[in-house]
Motif scaffolding. Sequence first.
Motif, short mmCIF file in Angstrom:
data_model
loop_
_atom_site.label_atom_id
_atom_site.label_comp_id
_atom_site.label_asym_id
_atom_site.label_seq_id
_atom_site.Cartn_x
_atom_site.Cartn_y
_atom_site.Cartn_z
N CYS A 26 0.83 -1.19 0.00
CA CYS A 26 0.00 0.00 0.00
C CYS A 26 0.87 1.25 0.00
O CYS A 26 1.81 1.36 0.77
CB CYS A 26 -0.92 -0.01 1.22
N GLN A 28 -0.21 4.15 0.80
CA GLN A 28 -0.64 5.04 1.88
C GLN A 28 -0.05 4.65 3.22
O GLN A 28 0.47 5.47 3.95
CB GLN A 28 -2.17 5.04 1.97
N CYS A 29 -0.14 3.37 3.54
CA CYS A 29 0.26 2.96 4.89
C CYS A 29 1.39 1.94 4.88
O CYS A 29 1.91 1.59 5.94
CB CYS A 29 -0.95 2.39 5.63
N TYR A 31 1.26 -1.19 4.09
CA TYR A 31 0.82 -2.55 4.38
C TYR A 31 1.02 -3.45 3.16
O TYR A 31 0.70 -3.08 2.04
CB TYR A 31 -0.67 -2.52 4.76
N CYS A 53 -6.61 -1.58 -0.12
CA CYS A 53 -5.81 -1.95 1.04
C CYS A 53 -6.72 -2.42 2.18
O CYS A 53 -7.61 -1.69 2.59
CB CYS A 53 -4.97 -0.75 1.49
N SER A 55 -5.91 -2.73 5.15
CA SER A 55 -5.51 -2.07 6.39
C SER A 55 -6.09 -0.68 6.52
O SER A 55 -6.69 -0.33 7.52
CB SER A 55 -3.98 -2.02 6.46
N CYS A 56 -5.93 0.13 5.47
CA CYS A 56 -6.39 1.52 5.56
C CYS A 56 -7.50 1.85 4.57
O CYS A 56 -8.07 2.91 4.62
CB CYS A 56 -5.22 2.48 5.38
ZN LIG Z 1 -3.02 0.93 3.33
#
Ligand SMILES: [Zn+2]
Length: 66
Positions: A26, A28-29, A31, A53, A55-56
């Motif tokens: 990811c 963004q995060c 992951y 994702c 996760s986020c």
């Molecule tokens: Zn993410």
Amino acid sequence: MSVHRAMGTTALDRLKARYDAEERTCRQCGYVDREGGWQVETTGSRVLYRHICPSCGAIDRRELRL
Ligand SMILES: [Zn+2]
């Protein structure tokens, strides 16, 4: 294991496998989604890849022209 497909997607499957292997982190995060993969949509002469994702929830998209 065989999956019915409406059209021949050998090349697409190969592309998808490449995305699955290389692009599961990811942006963004950070992951790494080991379980998931890219969802593939074909619209005429284009192929859209989408990864969400777990996760986020960030959505990552790619677009390829055939
Ligand atoms: Zn993410």
